[in-house]
Scaffold this motif. Sequence first.
Motif, PDB file in Angstrom:
ATOM      1  N   LEU A 128       2.678   9.617  -6.998  1.00 28.34           N
ATOM      2  CA  LEU A 128       3.237  10.843  -7.340  1.00 28.34           C
ATOM      3  C   LEU A 128       3.937  10.892  -8.214  1.00 28.34           C
ATOM      4  O   LEU A 128       4.958  10.132  -8.749  1.00 28.34           O
ATOM      5  N   PRO A 129       3.922  12.171  -8.877  1.00 26.01           N
ATOM      6  CA  PRO A 129       4.589  12.301 -10.224  1.00 26.01           C
ATOM      7  C   PRO A 129       6.151  12.464  -9.966  1.00 26.01           C
ATOM      8  O   PRO A 129       6.837  12.051 -11.012  1.00 26.01           O
ATOM      9  N   VAL A 130       6.692  12.828  -8.694  1.00 22.92           N
ATOM     10  CA  VAL A 130       8.100  12.889  -8.696  1.00 22.92           C
ATOM     11  C   VAL A 130       8.685  11.708  -8.368  1.00 22.92           C
ATOM     12  O   VAL A 130       9.858  11.307  -8.746  1.00 22.92           O
ATOM     13  N   ILE A 131       8.058  10.817  -7.632  1.00 19.70           N
ATOM     14  CA  ILE A 131       8.694   9.410  -7.347  1.00 19.70           C
ATOM     15  C   ILE A 131       8.456   8.467  -8.365  1.00 19.70           C
ATOM     16  O   ILE A 131       9.579   7.943  -9.058  1.00 19.70           O
ATOM     17  N   GLY A 132       7.350   8.112  -9.014  1.00 16.09           N
ATOM     18  CA  GLY A 132       6.956   7.163 -10.102  1.00 16.09           C
ATOM     19  C   GLY A 132       7.029   5.726  -9.937  1.00 16.09           C
ATOM     20  O   GLY A 132       6.176   5.048 -10.116  1.00 16.09           O
ATOM     21  N   LYS A 133       7.835   5.447  -8.755  1.00 19.94           N
ATOM     22  CA  LYS A 133       7.993   3.831  -8.347  1.00 19.94           C
ATOM     23  C   LYS A 133       8.173   3.808  -6.915  1.00 19.94           C
ATOM     24  O   LYS A 133       8.891   4.715  -6.496  1.00 19.94           O
ATOM     25  N   GLY A 134       7.303   2.801  -6.065  1.00 26.77           N
ATOM     26  CA  GLY A 134       7.647   2.553  -4.815  1.00 26.77           C
ATOM     27  C   GLY A 134       9.072   2.371  -4.260  1.00 26.77           C
ATOM     28  O   GLY A 134       9.729   1.679  -4.655  1.00 26.77           O
ATOM     29  N   PRO A 135       9.439   3.113  -3.335  1.00 31.53           N
ATOM     30  CA  PRO A 135      11.036   3.134  -3.107  1.00 31.53           C
ATOM     31  C   PRO A 135      11.327   2.125  -1.955  1.00 31.53           C
ATOM     32  O   PRO A 135      12.590   1.817  -1.868  1.00 31.53           O
ATOM     33  N   PHE A 136      10.464   1.552  -1.488  1.00 32.63           N
ATOM     34  CA  PHE A 136      10.690   0.489  -0.420  1.00 32.63           C
ATOM     35  C   PHE A 136      10.603  -0.943  -0.982  1.00 32.63           C
ATOM     36  O   PHE A 136       9.863  -1.184  -1.837  1.00 32.63           O
ATOM     37  N   ASP A 137      11.418  -1.830  -0.384  1.00 29.65           N
ATOM     38  CA  ASP A 137      11.245  -3.152  -0.727  1.00 29.65           C
ATOM     39  C   ASP A 137      11.736  -3.979   0.364  1.00 29.65           C
ATOM     40  O   ASP A 137      12.658  -3.866   0.951  1.00 29.65           O
ATOM     41  N   LEU A 194       0.755  -1.350   0.192  1.00 35.94           N
ATOM     42  CA  LEU A 194       0.241  -0.168  -0.080  1.00 35.94           C
ATOM     43  C   LEU A 194       0.926   1.218  -0.089  1.00 35.94           C
ATOM     44  O   LEU A 194       0.538   2.223  -0.756  1.00 35.94           O
ATOM     45  N   ILE A 195       2.098   1.357   0.724  1.00 36.94           N
ATOM     46  CA  ILE A 195       2.972   2.406   0.925  1.00 36.94           C
ATOM     47  C   ILE A 195       3.254   2.733  -0.433  1.00 36.94           C
ATOM     48  O   ILE A 195       3.649   3.632  -1.197  1.00 36.94           O
ATOM     49  N   ASN A 196       3.962   1.517  -1.157  1.00 28.29           N
ATOM     50  CA  ASN A 196       4.716   1.790  -2.414  1.00 28.29           C
ATOM     51  C   ASN A 196       3.600   2.185  -3.675  1.00 28.29           C
ATOM     52  O   ASN A 196       4.079   3.154  -4.367  1.00 28.29           O
ATOM     53  N   THR A 197       2.552   1.610  -3.440  1.00 25.76           N
ATOM     54  CA  THR A 197       1.638   1.785  -4.515  1.00 25.76           C
ATOM     55  C   THR A 197       1.081   3.393  -4.503  1.00 25.76           C
ATOM     56  O   THR A 197       0.918   4.038  -5.431  1.00 25.76           O
TER      57      THR A 197
END
Length: 572
Positions: free
Chosen positions: A148-157, A140-143
């Motif tokens: 957001l346009p700045v991030i584009g891809k979830g940063p957490f793994d 949920l956090i990554n999706t």
Amino acid sequence: MLGAGGTASLRRPPWIEAPAVACTVVLLGVAFCVVYPLLLVVLESFQVAPPGQPARYGLDGWRAAFAEPLLRAALLNTFKVTLARQVVSLALAVLIAWLIARTDLPGRNWIEFAFWAAFFLPTLTVTLSWILLLDPDYGLINTGLAKLPVIGKGPFDIYSFWGIVWIHVITGSLTVKVILLTPAFRNMNAAFEEASRVAGAGTTRTALSITIPVMAPVVLSVFLLGTMVSLQTFEVEQVLGVPFRFFVFSTMIYDLLVTRVPRYDAATALAVLVLAAMLPLVFTQQWLTRGRRYTTITGQFQSRRHRLGRWRWPAFALMLALVLIVLGVPLVFAVLGTFMKLFGFFNIPDPWTLKNWTTVLADELFLRSLWNTVVLAGSTAVAAVLVHSLIAYIVVRTRYVGRRALDLISWLPFTVPGIILGLALLWLFLDVGVLRPLYGTMAALVIAGLVSGMPLGVQIIKSGLMQLGGDLEEASRVAGASWWATYRRIVLRLMAPTLVAVAMITFVGAARNIGNIALLATSANRPLSILQLDYIAQRKFEEAMVVACIIMVISLGGALVARLLGLRSNLG
């Protein structure tokens, strides 16, 4: 002269006096349940014959273990995870315990209870809950951040090294340290610090010369216990590490045991290496804490809280955020997971259902496992308070010649991975004819819980006894009170919160124990933790989350009872 000599000759030697005999019986019993199974582990590492064949010994298992290409990487991974989680969690736990026990932090009693409750959450449940948030594909956090346009891809793994460390820190690593350190900070005599300030010492010098030395045995014990647990953790690395080929010692041992042709010799050889790595930690703890005086509760005990001033509410905000992370998030998403049609997928049409609950509650295996869990957890908790307190009392309060050996033996169950300790206990029950009828019964699981929980239970009670001054007991005896009256009115009342903590930690440990009892559980004595494992093996994650929530309810109920009893003891 002859009369005196005759009387002296009839006097019993000190080594056959009743207290010494009783202590020796305890030492032999503990050694049989702990040392003998570990010796079986060492012996089986040289056993090269297939299961069911006559014994044949050699070095094939050791060659296979050292020839394993992942061994060096697993050793390095184990060290890195242990170092990262211990450094982060210990520093944070000391701060939290100090804020709760030594300051005027708002809501400190409820914050302490929240950490109790968080400790009782099953590790596997917490892991599954955070997967729903931090999975790189559907978390949920990554999706949410990916939109957001700045991030584009979830940063957490979460399937990464720091994902594994994160789960360890917010589960057992942090919460158990807070539970163990808070009573120690609370029982510390404020008169020591006040005397240091009157003598002109500042806050930093007082902390270095008074607070840290007084708290050294407790902090050291907690650190060593945490390190030992870190070296044998299994569930988190098995769930989060295998997808990206991240192995540690325990998962390597498990992999050797579950292959098509199990390599018991190679698995036990690796377990012996873990034992060899653990023993220096045990001897270090014994050497550092020997011969020092750590009494903090005496007849002149004073308790005084530090005023936080302008930092009071920022500290409260920090504690609230930590409580939400370690308790709020796992509770909410563990419950949500039980109502999902397909675990982890929130974006499918009509994702919620009650079918998972109706399926589990209608299963006769669940009802039988629920009863087994209550009996197992309750029996183990009661037995642990009696046995572990007796061991700690002999070590701390007597001059028995074998007390140091007893103290050393009580540490040993932490020196092997849980799955190997369970295998060793299985060999114990099958190898000793008198104990063979216990296999498949609840008594076998209770013994396994007692042995696996011995290091933590004994060390907690020992720390409390070392802080309990003998002058209170001496004053009671001078006043004419018997040993039983002194123990009941002085020792028991002062130690009651510690004993309750041991009982409830053992209760939850037995309720969620998997590694130590997996090989000892049968269809007749299977608890909920093993039923949950069976559901996961069958890929029934939704039903497994239902069982996990029920285990949480049992654990949180025990935490609430322990908290109420602890408060009542403190008020008394």
